[in-house]
Design a protein around this motif. Structure first.
Motif, mmCIF file in Angstrom:
data_model
loop_
_atom_site.group_PDB
_atom_site.id
_atom_site.type_symbol
_atom_site.label_atom_id
_atom_site.label_comp_id
_atom_site.label_asym_id
_atom_site.label_seq_id
_atom_site.Cartn_x
_atom_site.Cartn_y
_atom_site.Cartn_z
ATOM 1 N N ARG A 21 57.384 100.020 36.347
ATOM 2 C CA ARG A 21 58.737 99.893 35.815
ATOM 3 C C ARG A 21 59.097 101.062 34.908
ATOM 4 O O ARG A 21 60.274 101.424 34.793
ATOM 5 C CB ARG A 21 58.881 98.563 35.058
ATOM 6 C CG ARG A 21 58.849 97.335 35.975
ATOM 7 C CD ARG A 21 58.879 96.045 35.201
ATOM 8 N NE ARG A 21 57.695 95.897 34.362
ATOM 9 C CZ ARG A 21 57.448 94.825 33.603
ATOM 10 N NH1 ARG A 21 58.312 93.819 33.577
ATOM 11 N NH2 ARG A 21 56.347 94.768 32.870
ATOM 12 N N GLU A 22 58.098 101.659 34.275
ATOM 13 C CA GLU A 22 58.346 102.849 33.448
ATOM 14 C C GLU A 22 58.823 104.013 34.319
ATOM 15 O O GLU A 22 59.786 104.717 33.982
ATOM 16 C CB GLU A 22 57.062 103.237 32.700
ATOM 17 C CG GLU A 22 56.559 102.211 31.707
ATOM 18 C CD GLU A 22 57.354 102.244 30.412
ATOM 19 O OE1 GLU A 22 58.234 103.114 30.259
ATOM 20 O OE2 GLU A 22 57.087 101.381 29.547
ATOM 21 N N CYS A 23 58.139 104.198 35.451
ATOM 22 C CA CYS A 23 58.536 105.262 36.382
ATOM 23 C C CYS A 23 59.903 104.952 36.982
ATOM 24 O O CYS A 23 60.723 105.864 37.179
ATOM 25 C CB CYS A 23 57.504 105.398 37.493
ATOM 26 S SG CYS A 23 55.919 106.080 36.964
ATOM 27 N N ALA A 24 60.160 103.686 37.278
ATOM 28 C CA ALA A 24 61.446 103.285 37.852
ATOM 29 C C ALA A 24 62.585 103.593 36.891
ATOM 30 O O ALA A 24 63.653 104.049 37.303
ATOM 31 C CB ALA A 24 61.417 101.805 38.209
ATOM 32 N N SER A 25 62.366 103.362 35.601
ATOM 33 C CA SER A 25 63.398 103.641 34.595
ATOM 34 C C SER A 25 63.677 105.141 34.500
ATOM 35 O O SER A 25 64.830 105.568 34.368
ATOM 36 C CB SER A 25 62.971 103.098 33.228
ATOM 37 O OG SER A 25 62.885 101.690 33.251
ATOM 38 N N LEU A 26 62.610 105.956 34.573
ATOM 39 C CA LEU A 26 62.784 107.407 34.550
ATOM 40 C C LEU A 26 63.566 107.872 35.779
ATOM 41 O O LEU A 26 64.460 108.711 35.678
ATOM 42 C CB LEU A 26 61.426 108.105 34.510
ATOM 43 C CG LEU A 26 60.670 108.115 33.185
ATOM 44 C CD1 LEU A 26 59.309 108.775 33.373
ATOM 45 C CD2 LEU A 26 61.461 108.848 32.116
ATOM 46 N N LEU A 27 63.218 107.304 36.930
ATOM 47 C CA LEU A 27 63.902 107.677 38.167
ATOM 48 C C LEU A 27 65.376 107.268 38.114
ATOM 49 O O LEU A 27 66.251 108.014 38.561
ATOM 50 C CB LEU A 27 63.214 107.031 39.365
ATOM 51 C CG LEU A 27 63.698 107.464 40.755
ATOM 52 C CD1 LEU A 27 63.519 108.970 40.941
ATOM 53 C CD2 LEU A 27 62.952 106.709 41.848
ATOM 54 N N ASP A 28 65.650 106.122 37.522
ATOM 55 C CA ASP A 28 67.038 105.669 37.399
ATOM 56 C C ASP A 28 67.853 106.626 36.529
ATOM 57 O O ASP A 28 69.013 106.916 36.832
ATOM 58 C CB ASP A 28 67.077 104.260 36.810
ATOM 59 C CG ASP A 28 68.491 103.708 36.728
ATOM 60 O OD1 ASP A 28 69.141 103.601 37.773
ATOM 61 O OD2 ASP A 28 68.941 103.401 35.603
ATOM 62 N N ALA A 29 67.246 107.134 35.467
ATOM 63 C CA ALA A 29 67.936 108.088 34.590
ATOM 64 C C ALA A 29 68.254 109.385 35.344
ATOM 65 O O ALA A 29 69.340 109.969 35.187
ATOM 66 C CB ALA A 29 67.087 108.379 33.362
ATOM 67 N N ILE A 30 67.319 109.837 36.183
ATOM 68 C CA ILE A 30 67.529 111.042 36.989
ATOM 69 C C ILE A 30 68.664 110.811 37.981
ATOM 70 O O ILE A 30 69.546 111.660 38.158
ATOM 71 C CB ILE A 30 66.226 111.425 37.725
ATOM 72 C CG1 ILE A 30 65.166 111.892 36.720
ATOM 73 C CG2 ILE A 30 66.493 112.502 38.776
ATOM 74 C CD1 ILE A 30 63.781 112.053 37.307
ATOM 75 N N ILE A 31 68.669 109.647 38.616
ATOM 76 C CA ILE A 31 69.706 109.313 39.604
ATOM 77 C C ILE A 31 71.074 109.233 38.943
ATOM 78 O O ILE A 31 72.073 109.728 39.482
ATOM 79 C CB ILE A 31 69.355 107.983 40.306
ATOM 80 C CG1 ILE A 31 68.155 108.192 41.234
ATOM 81 C CG2 ILE A 31 70.547 107.441 41.088
ATOM 82 C CD1 ILE A 31 67.542 106.926 41.764
ATOM 83 N N ASN A 32 71.144 108.629 37.769
ATOM 84 C CA ASN A 32 72.431 108.516 37.056
ATOM 85 C C ASN A 32 73.002 109.887 36.716
ATOM 86 O O ASN A 32 74.219 110.099 36.752
ATOM 87 C CB ASN A 32 72.261 107.686 35.786
ATOM 88 C CG ASN A 32 72.094 106.211 36.087
ATOM 89 O OD1 ASN A 32 72.535 105.720 37.129
ATOM 90 N ND2 ASN A 32 71.431 105.488 35.191
#
Length: 440
Positions: free
Chosen positions: A255-266
């Motif tokens: 979930r930590e990696c998922a949150s980082l990826l979400d920030a990149i996507i945003n």
């Protein structure tokens, strides 16, 4: 009572609609363009492609959702020819099932700044012939990997070849700094020979600019000065001073990696037009030598991402599938900006004149390449005319022989071979290969 139920129904629609409208599909596109660089020979490229495709084929057998996108047809063809018949059939099924896609259709990536229209067309013609003969496949997507200039000639040729989209991973730094710049635009094709004229425009081709790095980075909160990378082939940093750390090595919780990826996507969403589908290429040049490790790691993140509260869906895809979704989901109100002309040279903010300027190096090599190409064209034309007249099997055999040699020769139109980035070692290899071809 009925009035009360109607009010509740309308209220539910109002509350639910925003979440539905904000749903975003992320098209994760695994790729490895495996281009012949300024320091890697053609033989090394072919060897590396073989390692990558062996690894990818094994990984794709384990999960029928996994996809892969091939960039270098020349090197891929060498690998494919080395397979036994059963493996070749397996690859054909992957192509038919749209899990294995070809991101360009060009034999190798031609340099738009240096090569002329005929040379670019020759690369695409050879690539198309190979794909049609081998896989009954007609490419409709072009991905120009790591080129240093954007010539108006290319979209004009691609439009004539029936292409639907063009993707780049490098663009002039000044354009990226422009707040009005959008990654998605329609490159207009004029009827006039002058791309900057005000004449009526005949047609246009969808074009998208991607990040030049397809492994993405995010600063580490726990480790000051370190960057988290989604390059899952990046080995665990052995020293604290190393700048990069693999996301899966950095965190035990996906979930930590998922949150980082979400920030990149945003962040990526800020300068795109389409708000329903987003392209997320994943991979590196010569990446996926450890394909199973890469796929399993991204699926580790993907599971957490899709279960999260991001209102986004992350799924495997290809350039072709992505563009189909863009077109099918586009509303009448969607308006992509238009662009005409070319944007070159590509200034990457570096003090490297070979990148920032038009190439004037190695004129003798470029002249030799063009002279040999002219001979190929003359002989091919003569053979075709004689075949039409005499229907000779011997002449057809000569033509096949000629095409095999041309497949080897035409790689010299690759952007780093003919361009200014071609270093001494590459020049020596090119000259040696040209001498062999000339003798043949």
């Amino acid at each position: 009572m009925r009035s009360l139920l109607l009010r509740f129904s309308l209220l539910i629609q109002v509350l639910v609609m925003p979440s539905v409208m904000s749903e975003l599909t992320i098209h994760l596109v695994p790729l490895s363009y495996c281009e012949m660089s300024e320091v890697v020979s053609s033989a090394q490229t072919v060897d590396k492609m073989g390692q990558i495709m062996d690894s990818v084929l094994e990984a794709m057998r384990e999960n029928d959702k996994r996809t892969f996108n091939v960039g270098n047809l020349y090197a891929f063809s060498k690998w494919y020819e080395s397979l036994d018949l059963s493996e070749q059939e397996e690859v054909k099924h992957l192509v038919k099932d749209q899990r294995l896609d070809f991101t360009n259709g060009s034999w190798v990536t031609g340099d738009e700044v240096v090569t002329n229209a005929y040379q670019l067309l020759s690369l695409y013609q050879m690539g198309h012939e190979y794909l049609e003969e081998t896989f009954d496949y007609v490419p409709r997507i072009a991905f120009q990997a790591q080129n240093f200039g954007r010539s108006f000639v290319l979209p004009m040729l691609l439009d004539q070849l029936g292409y639907h989209g063009l993707f780049y991973d490098r663009v002039n730094a000044s354009m990226m700094k422009d707040t009005d710049f959008r990654r998605q635009f329609l490159w207009t094709i004029p009827s006039s020979e002058d791309p900057h004229s005000d004449s009526d425009f005949e047609t246009e081709i969808y074009t998208e600019v991607m990040d030049s790095t397809h492994t993405y980075y995010a600063p580490s909160k726990e480790r000051a000065g370190r960057m988290i990378t989604f390059d899952f082939e990046q080995e665990m940093a052995e020293e604290d001073g190393d700048a990069l750390i693999n996301c899966r090595d950095a965190y035990d919780d996906p979930r930590e990696c998922a949150s980082l990826l979400d920030a990149i996507i945003n962040k990526m969403k800020m300068n795109v037009v389409s708000q329903k589908h987003l392209l997320l290429p994943f991979g590196t040049d010569y990446g996926f030598t450890k394909a199973k490790q890469f796929y399993e790691s991204i699926e580790w993140v993907m599971g957490a991402f899709n279960k999260g509260k991001f209102k986004k869906t992350l799924q495997y895809s290809t350039f072709t599938k992505y563009l189909k979704q863009i077109n099918s989901s586009k509303s009448p109100s969607t308006r992509f900006p238009t662009f005409r002309g070319d944007f070159q040279p590509d200034n990457m903010g570096e003090a490297n004149v070979h990148i920032n300027g038009f190439y004037s190096l190695k004129p003798a090599v470029k002249r030799t390449i063009r002279e040999i190409d002219a001979v190929f064209t003359q002989v091919e034309t003569m053979l075709n005319l004689n075949i039409l007249k005499y229907e000779s099997e011997k002449l057809e055999e000569y033509l096949r022989y000629l095409k095999l040699h041309k497949r080897e020769f035409i790689i010299n139109y690759h952007n780093c071979r003919i361009g200014g980035l071609c270093y001494g070692a590459s020049v020596a290899e090119v000259v040696h290969e040209l001498a062999d071809i000339n003798k043949s």
